[in-house]
Design a protein around this motif. Sequence first.
Motif, short mmCIF file in Angstrom:
data_model
loop_
_atom_site.label_atom_id
_atom_site.label_comp_id
_atom_site.label_asym_id
_atom_site.label_seq_id
_atom_site.Cartn_x
_atom_site.Cartn_y
_atom_site.Cartn_z
N GLY A 61 30.87 -27.37 24.13
CA GLY A 61 30.40 -26.58 25.26
C GLY A 61 31.41 -25.55 25.76
N ILE A 62 32.66 -25.61 25.29
CA ILE A 62 33.69 -24.64 25.67
C ILE A 62 33.76 -23.58 24.58
CG2 ILE A 62 36.12 -24.27 26.20
CD1 ILE A 62 34.77 -26.00 28.29
N SER A 63 33.57 -22.32 24.97
CA SER A 63 33.56 -21.25 23.98
C SER A 63 34.98 -20.92 23.52
CB SER A 63 32.89 -20.00 24.55
OG SER A 63 33.68 -19.46 25.58
N GLU A 68 41.29 -17.12 26.52
CA GLU A 68 41.57 -15.70 26.70
C GLU A 68 41.06 -15.25 28.07
OE1 GLU A 68 40.24 -11.52 24.69
OE2 GLU A 68 40.63 -13.21 23.35
N ASN A 69 39.84 -15.68 28.42
CA ASN A 69 39.28 -15.34 29.73
C ASN A 69 40.10 -15.96 30.86
OD1 ASN A 69 37.20 -13.86 28.58
ND2 ASN A 69 35.82 -15.61 28.53
N LEU A 70 40.51 -17.21 30.68
CA LEU A 70 41.33 -17.89 31.68
C LEU A 70 42.65 -17.16 31.87
CD1 LEU A 70 41.78 -20.30 33.58
CD2 LEU A 70 42.66 -21.57 31.60
N ASN A 71 43.26 -16.74 30.77
CA ASN A 71 44.52 -16.00 30.85
C ASN A 71 44.34 -14.69 31.61
OD1 ASN A 71 47.33 -15.70 30.16
ND2 ASN A 71 46.65 -14.07 28.78
N ASP A 72 43.22 -14.00 31.38
CA ASP A 72 42.93 -12.75 32.10
C ASP A 72 42.82 -12.99 33.60
OD1 ASP A 72 42.91 -11.40 29.68
OD2 ASP A 72 40.71 -11.32 29.55
N VAL A 73 42.13 -14.06 33.97
CA VAL A 73 41.96 -14.39 35.39
C VAL A 73 43.30 -14.75 36.01
CG1 VAL A 73 40.94 -16.05 37.00
CG2 VAL A 73 39.55 -15.07 35.17
N ILE A 74 44.08 -15.55 35.33
CA ILE A 74 45.40 -15.95 35.87
C ILE A 74 46.28 -14.72 36.04
CG2 ILE A 74 47.54 -17.17 35.30
CD1 ILE A 74 45.76 -19.38 34.09
N HIS A 75 46.24 -13.82 35.06
CA HIS A 75 47.06 -12.59 35.15
C HIS A 75 46.59 -11.73 36.32
CE1 HIS A 75 49.59 -9.33 33.86
NE2 HIS A 75 48.56 -8.51 33.92
N GLU A 76 45.28 -11.60 36.49
CA GLU A 76 44.73 -10.77 37.56
C GLU A 76 45.07 -11.33 38.94
OE1 GLU A 76 40.39 -9.08 39.11
OE2 GLU A 76 40.55 -10.01 37.13
N TYR A 77 45.05 -12.65 39.09
CA TYR A 77 45.27 -13.28 40.38
C TYR A 77 46.62 -14.00 40.46
CZ TYR A 77 40.38 -12.22 41.16
OH TYR A 77 39.19 -11.56 41.30
#
Length: 87
Positions: A61-63, A68-77
């Motif tokens: 169920g985890i793509s 990569e998406n998690l890393n983008d969010v962490i970097h953004e916030y």
Amino acid sequence: MGKVNDMERKVTKFGNSLGITMTDALKQIGLELGDTVQIDVNQANGEIIIKKAHKIHLPEGISPDFFENLNDVIHEYDRTLKELKDR
């Protein structure tokens, strides 16, 4: 296997790419044909470090692009998350 010391290779052309052969060194770290590697380049001192990539088996169920998406969010916030940590 013992450690290979003072390996010296010439840069050669492989198709449209430049490369070197280093089969003995790759075998020493357990790499085989088809394995994935992580390459770190340090331009400041001219080093290239090649490491065997560790595959992560994701739960059902985890793509594959989750991290990569998690890393983008962490970097953004990043700033916000650090401030929350210090509260």
